[in-house]
Design an enzyme around this catalytic site. Structure first.
Site, PDB file in Angstrom:
ATOM      1  CB  VAL A  62      -0.978  -0.009   1.207  1.00 26.06           C
ATOM      2  CG1 VAL A  62      -0.262  -0.138   2.535  1.00 26.06           C
ATOM      3  CG2 VAL A  62      -1.861   1.254   1.200  1.00 26.06           C
ATOM      4  CB  SER A  63       0.856   4.349  -2.030  1.00 20.61           C
ATOM      5  OG  SER A  63       0.785   3.719  -3.275  1.00 20.61           O
ATOM      6  CB  ALA A  64       3.981   6.657   1.545  1.00 20.62           C
TER       7      ALA A  64
END
Ligand code: SAH
Length: 210
Positions: A62-64
């Site tokens: 999951v992206s930052a």
């Protein structure tokens, strides 16, 4: 950590994003509302509100939060807009977008069936009305088009496939990482009568689109 601790950590994350960037308040409010800890595997929960990507299983991440915020801002969405997401992953980004556009307006496709299934369940449990389909983004939700916007959370090596751009109506936008790992750019395409306009928003690192 209990709910109050998570909420405090989330507030701190949002304060940090507000200081470091010029992310829209509406996007920040959405980030502040979504319980990111509920989307990441148990063992990473204590780091859910650090501004960094986290593993979600099946070799995906999951992206930052700052990347989710930037992409959400670039979509320039309003309540009621219909959104097409390619790459549901754990469902976190879809939940952030759903906070803005409202129930029933986010359609998300995920290639890995197990991720699709767990994201669908998790989103439902948390009260997000997001439609999740397991399959390939290039063929998903044809019958639901046109969308106001689309975004990809996986990077097509050779640019956003026409099959995805075609699902967005004139005046709409597509936000996506494009290019090979190590040389990806975040782009925003605006679909116009005359053709597609492309803006570059800098270097990024995403999992490749399959
Ligand atoms: N938005 C997600 C990020 C997940 S990472 C989140 O908030 O967690 C990107 C996801 O894109 C991965 O789960 C990967 O399996 C998926 N993906 C890769 N290629 C795809 C394709 N062709 N169609 C649909 N999903 C794809």
């Amino acid at each position: 950590m209990d709910d109050a601790d998570h909420a405090a950590a989330r507030r701190e994350l949002v304060d940090g994003l507000r200081r470091r960037s010029d992310i829209d308040e509406r996007t920040l409010a959405a980030i502040e509302s979504v319980p990111r800890h509920a989307f990441v595997p148990e063992r990473h929960r204590s780091r859910a509100y650090a501004d960094r990507p986290l593993p979600i299983g099946h070799d995906q991440t999951v992206s930052a939060p700052h990347m989710v915020a930037l992409m959400t801002d670039l979509l320039d969405i309003e309540p009621g807009d219909r959104v097409f997401e390619v790459g549901t992953g754990c469902g976190y980004h879809a939940a952030v977008v759903a906070e803005i556009v409202g129930p029933g307006n986010v359609y998300s496709v995920e290639y890995v069936p197990e991720l699709a299934e767990s994201a669908r369940k998790r989103l439902r449990q948390l009260g997000y009305d997001v439609t999740v389909w397991a399959g390939d983004g290039q063929i998903a939700f044809r019958d639901e088009a046109p969308f106001d916007v689309a975004y990809l959370t996986c990077a097509p090596a050779d640019g956003v496939p026409d099959s995805i751009v075609d699902r967005v109506q004139t005046g709409g936008r597509v936000v996506a990482p494009v290019g090979r790992v190590g040389a990806q750019r975040l782009v925003r395409l605006t679909v116009k009568e005359e053709g597609v306009e492309r803006e570059d928003h800098g270097g990024v690192r995403f999992v490749p689109m399959r």
